[in-house]
Design a protein around this motif. Structure first.
Motif, PDB file in Angstrom:
ATOM      1  N   THR A 199      65.293 -15.358 -62.572  1.00  0.00           N
ATOM      2  CA  THR A 199      64.324 -14.268 -63.459  1.00  0.00           C
ATOM      3  C   THR A 199      65.159 -13.516 -64.172  1.00  0.00           C
ATOM      4  OG1 THR A 199      62.840 -14.340 -61.375  1.00  0.00           O
ATOM      5  CG2 THR A 199      62.648 -12.608 -63.073  1.00  0.00           C
ATOM      6  N   MET A 200      65.045 -13.578 -65.670  1.00  0.00           N
ATOM      7  CA  MET A 200      65.861 -12.877 -66.492  1.00  0.00           C
ATOM      8  C   MET A 200      65.166 -12.586 -67.767  1.00  0.00           C
ATOM      9  SD  MET A 200      68.465 -15.792 -67.743  1.00  0.00           S
ATOM     10  CE  MET A 200      67.853 -16.918 -69.103  1.00  0.00           C
ATOM     11  N   ASN A 201      66.027 -11.787 -68.467  1.00  0.00           N
ATOM     12  CA  ASN A 201      65.364 -11.349 -69.829  1.00  0.00           C
ATOM     13  C   ASN A 201      66.404 -12.194 -70.583  1.00  0.00           C
ATOM     14  OD1 ASN A 201      65.130 -10.343 -72.429  1.00  0.00           O
ATOM     15  ND2 ASN A 201      65.227  -8.283 -71.936  1.00  0.00           N
ATOM     16  N   ALA A 202      65.672 -13.096 -71.378  1.00  0.00           N
ATOM     17  CA  ALA A 202      66.455 -14.366 -72.257  1.00  0.00           C
ATOM     18  C   ALA A 202      66.957 -13.622 -73.525  1.00  0.00           C
ATOM     19  CB  ALA A 202      65.385 -15.125 -73.079  1.00  0.00           C
ATOM     20  N   ASP A 209      79.961 -17.066 -71.515  1.00  0.00           N
ATOM     21  CA  ASP A 209      80.021 -17.816 -72.761  1.00  0.00           C
ATOM     22  C   ASP A 209      80.266 -19.527 -72.597  1.00  0.00           C
ATOM     23  OD1 ASP A 209      79.919 -15.530 -74.063  1.00  0.00           O
ATOM     24  OD2 ASP A 209      81.738 -15.559 -75.145  1.00  0.00           O
ATOM     25  N   GLN A 210      79.551 -20.248 -73.260  1.00  0.00           N
ATOM     26  CA  GLN A 210      79.811 -21.524 -73.158  1.00  0.00           C
ATOM     27  C   GLN A 210      79.618 -22.286 -71.771  1.00  0.00           C
ATOM     28  OE1 GLN A 210      83.744 -22.593 -74.958  1.00  0.00           O
ATOM     29  NE2 GLN A 210      83.092 -21.532 -76.685  1.00  0.00           N
ATOM     30  N   VAL A 230      67.407 -13.713 -79.089  1.00  0.00           N
ATOM     31  CA  VAL A 230      67.373 -14.768 -78.007  1.00  0.00           C
ATOM     32  C   VAL A 230      68.113 -16.209 -78.271  1.00  0.00           C
ATOM     33  CG1 VAL A 230      65.762 -16.217 -76.621  1.00  0.00           C
ATOM     34  CG2 VAL A 230      65.257 -13.790 -76.790  1.00  0.00           C
ATOM     35  N   LEU A 231      67.901 -16.403 -79.727  1.00  0.00           N
ATOM     36  CA  LEU A 231      68.470 -17.534 -80.307  1.00  0.00           C
ATOM     37  C   LEU A 231      70.005 -17.502 -80.086  1.00  0.00           C
ATOM     38  CD1 LEU A 231      66.065 -18.411 -82.982  1.00  0.00           C
ATOM     39  CD2 LEU A 231      66.626 -19.969 -81.117  1.00  0.00           C
ATOM     40  N   GLN A 232      70.718 -16.200 -80.368  1.00  0.00           N
ATOM     41  CA  GLN A 232      71.904 -15.906 -80.561  1.00  0.00           C
ATOM     42  C   GLN A 232      72.367 -15.941 -79.146  1.00  0.00           C
ATOM     43  OE1 GLN A 232      71.684 -12.240 -82.678  1.00  0.00           O
ATOM     44  NE2 GLN A 232      72.185 -13.473 -84.686  1.00  0.00           N
ATOM     45  N   GLU A 233      71.777 -15.421 -78.332  1.00  0.00           N
ATOM     46  CA  GLU A 233      72.124 -15.638 -76.773  1.00  0.00           C
ATOM     47  C   GLU A 233      72.386 -17.118 -76.349  1.00  0.00           C
ATOM     48  OE1 GLU A 233      72.724 -13.141 -73.942  1.00  0.00           O
ATOM     49  OE2 GLU A 233      73.873 -12.713 -75.661  1.00  0.00           O
ATOM     50  N   MET A 234      71.348 -17.740 -76.705  1.00  0.00           N
ATOM     51  CA  MET A 234      71.382 -19.291 -76.396  1.00  0.00           C
ATOM     52  C   MET A 234      72.499 -20.039 -76.977  1.00  0.00           C
ATOM     53  SD  MET A 234      67.416 -20.469 -76.851  1.00  0.00           S
ATOM     54  CE  MET A 234      66.059 -19.410 -76.442  1.00  0.00           C
ATOM     55  N   LYS A 235      72.860 -19.582 -78.196  1.00  0.00           N
ATOM     56  CA  LYS A 235      74.092 -20.247 -78.793  1.00  0.00           C
ATOM     57  C   LYS A 235      75.309 -19.657 -78.397  1.00  0.00           C
ATOM     58  CE  LYS A 235      76.399 -20.361 -83.431  1.00  0.00           C
ATOM     59  NZ  LYS A 235      76.426 -19.727 -84.737  1.00  0.00           N
ATOM     60  N   ARG A 236      75.396 -18.568 -77.801  1.00  0.00           N
ATOM     61  CA  ARG A 236      76.367 -17.985 -77.104  1.00  0.00           C
ATOM     62  C   ARG A 236      77.004 -18.852 -75.791  1.00  0.00           C
ATOM     63  NH1 ARG A 236      77.517 -14.885 -72.713  1.00  0.00           N
ATOM     64  NH2 ARG A 236      75.228 -14.454 -72.352  1.00  0.00           N
ATOM     65  N   VAL A 237      75.597 -19.184 -75.117  1.00  0.00           N
ATOM     66  CA  VAL A 237      76.094 -19.785 -73.826  1.00  0.00           C
ATOM     67  C   VAL A 237      76.087 -21.294 -73.657  1.00  0.00           C
ATOM     68  CG1 VAL A 237      75.036 -17.815 -72.321  1.00  0.00           C
ATOM     69  CG2 VAL A 237      73.723 -19.706 -72.983  1.00  0.00           C
TER      70      VAL A 237
END
Length: 308
Positions: A199-202, A209-210, A230-237
């Motif tokens: 359960t988290m805030n996207a 990272d990665q 959110v898209l930048q966070e997705m890219k980060r991980v």
């Protein structure tokens, strides 16, 4: 000859399905009325706050699958989910999992781990129950119990061997070591897909990272307060060479439909918590992601994208 008599049965069935799909889509999108609570919320501002939308998702969760199931089937959304998830592999993070509309479409053996996430506790509750009853969940449950069994057998065997080496127990029987090695190999390979829930805030993904080979987001960008973040966070991980798989609501490429989406935006946000006329491709580019594959359908309102 009557008007209907001019068409074959197949043509009539197909025409009926198209008409029904259009009607269902129209009804789900435009006809539902705001509740008293939603009307009260809208009086304090044009759009609901994030906490209000979270409550909306919690309230929608118990009946959400029943409300959208036929709609998704007739409009081909399920087929697009299945096609998109054929690209999933390795360690997967699914963003805005909702009630788990994707769980039946992950190919067997595709992924070493899937972490389902959402910021709505109501959605997560339905999701967990559905995963437990799904084929994916049943395979995982069996595999975990089998792995635990094999681990206990390995520990027991290791204890026996240690005792034998110390001269306190019986000696090894021929072939036992080979059996043990086979058990250890099976133990290491038995879990096909680990399953996790978060359960988290996207907009603030709590992973380094990665961390993931694949990120999945289906109809989530329309629901975030800060979609680019959110898209930048997705890219980060996302790991180098990994893929971000998107299936999204967005603004149509037909002017008449764009006008309709704009005119009904307030009602749609209050009803479903969804900003359904965002320019998805612009958001993706702004976040610094590269588009590998894209396709638009349903008058350009459904975006299918594979990103890196």
């Amino acid at each position: 000859m009557s008007f209907l008599g001019r068409f074959s049965r197949t043509q009539l069935v197909i025409g009926g399905l198209i008409t029904y799909a259009t009607g269902v889509s129209f009804a789900l999108t435009f006809l539902p009325q705001k509740s008293i609570e939603q009307e009260s919320d809208s009086s304090h501002g044009r759009f609901p706050t994030e906490s209000t939308r979270q409550s909306t998702f919690d309230n929608l969760a118990p009946g959400y699958d029943s409300e959208v199931r036929i709609h998704e089937y007739l409009l081909g959304i399920q087929r697009r989910r299945k096609r998109l998830l054929k690209n999933a592999k390795g360690r997967v993070l699914e963003i805005a999992s909702g009630t788990g509309r994707n769980i039946d479409f992950y190919p067997k053996g595709c992924c070493s781990e899937i972490v389902f996430s959402d910021f709505s506790e109501g959605m997560m509750e339905v999701l967990k129950d559905k995963v437990a009853k799904s084929e994916l969940g049943k395979r995982f449950d069996y595999q975990m119990r089998r792995q635990q069994q094999l681990e206990l057998e390995r520990i027991a065997y290791s204890t026996k061997m240690a005792s034998a080496a110390a001269g306190t127990s019986a000696t090894t029987t021929p072939g036992t070591n080979a059996v043990n090695q086979g058990q250890e190999a099976e133990s290491n390979a038995v879990v096909e897909t680990r399953i996790g829930f978060k359960t988290m805030n996207a907009a603030a993904i709590p992973y380094p990272d990665q961390s993931f080979d694949t990120i999945v987001d289906t109809f989530g960008l329309c629901s975030f307060e800060e979609p680019v973040k959110v898209l930048q966070e997705m890219k980060r991980v996302l790991k180098p060479g990994g893929q971000l798989l998107l299936l999204e609501h967005g603004n149509s490429n037909w002017k008449a439909m764009q006008d309709m989406q704009a005119s009904k935006l307030d009602r749609h946000v209050h009803k479903y918590g969804c900003y359904w006329n965002r320019e998805i491709e612009d958001l993706v580019v702004e976040a610094g992601l590269k588009i590998k594959e894209k396709e638009r359908s349903q008058l350009g309102t459904v975006y299918y994208m594979v990103l890196e």
